[in-house]
Structure formats: structure tokens, C-alpha cells
Scaffold this motif. Sequence first.
Motif, PDB file in Angstrom:
ATOM      1  N   HIS A   1       0.838  -1.209   0.000  1.00 33.73           N
ATOM      2  CA  HIS A   1       0.000   0.000   0.000  1.00 33.73           C
ATOM      3  C   HIS A   1       0.873   1.261   0.000  1.00 33.73           C
ATOM      4  O   HIS A   1       0.556   2.232  -0.687  1.00 33.73           O
ATOM      5  CB  HIS A   1      -0.939   0.006   1.207  1.00 33.73           C
ATOM      6  CG  HIS A   1      -2.194  -0.775   0.986  1.00 33.73           C
ATOM      7  ND1 HIS A   1      -3.213  -0.347   0.166  1.00 33.73           N
ATOM      8  CD2 HIS A   1      -2.593  -1.967   1.472  1.00 33.73           C
ATOM      9  CE1 HIS A   1      -4.183  -1.234   0.173  1.00 33.73           C
ATOM     10  NE2 HIS A   1      -3.831  -2.234   0.954  1.00 33.73           N
ATOM     11  N   ALA A   2       1.966   1.251   0.759  1.00 38.80           N
ATOM     12  CA  ALA A   2       2.863   2.409   0.790  1.00 38.80           C
ATOM     13  C   ALA A   2       3.510   2.625  -0.571  1.00 38.80           C
ATOM     14  O   ALA A   2       3.617   3.764  -1.043  1.00 38.80           O
ATOM     15  CB  ALA A   2       3.927   2.224   1.866  1.00 38.80           C
ATOM     16  N   ALA A   3       3.937   1.549  -1.233  1.00 34.87           N
ATOM     17  CA  ALA A   3       4.559   1.673  -2.550  1.00 34.87           C
ATOM     18  C   ALA A   3       3.562   2.184  -3.585  1.00 34.87           C
ATOM     19  O   ALA A   3       3.888   3.034  -4.415  1.00 34.87           O
ATOM     20  CB  ALA A   3       5.136   0.328  -2.987  1.00 34.87           C
ATOM     21  N   LEU A   4       2.335   1.686  -3.534  1.00 28.69           N
ATOM     22  CA  LEU A   4       1.311   2.150  -4.471  1.00 28.69           C
ATOM     23  C   LEU A   4       0.973   3.615  -4.232  1.00 28.69           C
ATOM     24  O   LEU A   4       0.840   4.394  -5.178  1.00 28.69           O
ATOM     25  CB  LEU A   4       0.046   1.286  -4.351  1.00 28.69           C
ATOM     26  CG  LEU A   4       0.161  -0.138  -4.875  1.00 28.69           C
ATOM     27  CD1 LEU A   4      -1.060  -0.952  -4.469  1.00 28.69           C
ATOM     28  CD2 LEU A   4       0.335  -0.145  -6.380  1.00 28.69           C
ATOM     29  N   THR A   5       0.867   4.012  -2.974  1.00 27.73           N
ATOM     30  CA  THR A   5       0.556   5.399  -2.650  1.00 27.73           C
ATOM     31  C   THR A   5       1.683   6.321  -3.087  1.00 27.73           C
ATOM     32  O   THR A   5       1.445   7.388  -3.646  1.00 27.73           O
ATOM     33  CB  THR A   5       0.310   5.543  -1.139  1.00 27.73           C
ATOM     34  OG1 THR A   5      -0.756   4.675  -0.765  1.00 27.73           O
ATOM     35  CG2 THR A   5      -0.053   6.969  -0.776  1.00 27.73           C
ATOM     36  N   THR A   6       2.925   5.907  -2.850  1.00 30.92           N
ATOM     37  CA  THR A   6       4.078   6.706  -3.258  1.00 30.92           C
ATOM     38  C   THR A   6       4.121   6.878  -4.770  1.00 30.92           C
ATOM     39  O   THR A   6       4.480   7.946  -5.270  1.00 30.92           O
ATOM     40  CB  THR A   6       5.379   6.057  -2.762  1.00 30.92           C
ATOM     41  OG1 THR A   6       5.303   5.938  -1.344  1.00 30.92           O
ATOM     42  CG2 THR A   6       6.587   6.887  -3.126  1.00 30.92           C
ATOM     43  N   ALA A   7       3.726   5.842  -5.501  1.00 33.26           N
ATOM     44  CA  ALA A   7       3.727   5.903  -6.961  1.00 33.26           C
ATOM     45  C   ALA A   7       2.511   6.647  -7.509  1.00 33.26           C
ATOM     46  O   ALA A   7       2.406   6.855  -8.717  1.00 33.26           O
ATOM     47  CB  ALA A   7       3.774   4.493  -7.538  1.00 33.26           C
ATOM     48  N   GLY A   8       1.584   7.039  -6.631  1.00 31.18           N
ATOM     49  CA  GLY A   8       0.399   7.765  -7.075  1.00 31.18           C
ATOM     50  C   GLY A   8      -0.685   6.855  -7.614  1.00 31.18           C
ATOM     51  O   GLY A   8      -1.555   7.285  -8.363  1.00 31.18           O
TER      52      GLY A   8
END
Length: 97
Positions: free
Chosen positions: A57-64
Motif C-alpha cells: 500500500h505504501a509503494a502504491l501510494t508513493t507511486a500515485g
Amino acid sequence: MNGLQAFPTATASLTEFDVYRYPGVLVSGDYELPAPAPASRLPIPLEPADRRRLELHAALTTAGIAPLPGDLAAIEALCALDDTTHMALQRWISRTP
């Protein structure tokens, strides 16, 4: 109204400004929250699948990339994979070598 209208000079104090509209304005008496103390955390380890879910979830959020509600089943399936596969997945999302 003809042409430009002159406005009187405002004498508002800093406490009258809306900090959400003007985020650069410091309000008297406002303070930042203290940093969390690592010693006060509960020593409850996360399950590997839960840790991978948070990292994904953090990686997806960081990638927008905002996961849709229907994507939760796919996220659950991806989090059940091993750490090596999960690290590759995060690398693909963040586009790092």
C-alpha cells in the motif's frame, strides 16, 4: 464600480488567519507534535503477510496509484507471496533498478 477598487489596509493579527488556507502562516501558541518514542511501542510483531500488505500500500501510494475497492482481493493474493517476489513487485511499482 468603475476601474480598480481600493481596499483598506487590514490589521489582522496572525491568530485571525486560517492555517488551512494559508499554510505558511504561523499561529501563536501552535506547536508541532513530538516525535514518537520507539521505546513506547508495543512489542507485537506483524505477520509477514500484514507487513507486505502495508509495504505494498505504501509503494502504491508513493507511486500515485490508488487501489480500487475491487483490488483488495488482488492485494491479498500478492501479499501471500514470498518476500523475494514482493521485493520485485515493489521494484516494478517504484521503477527502480
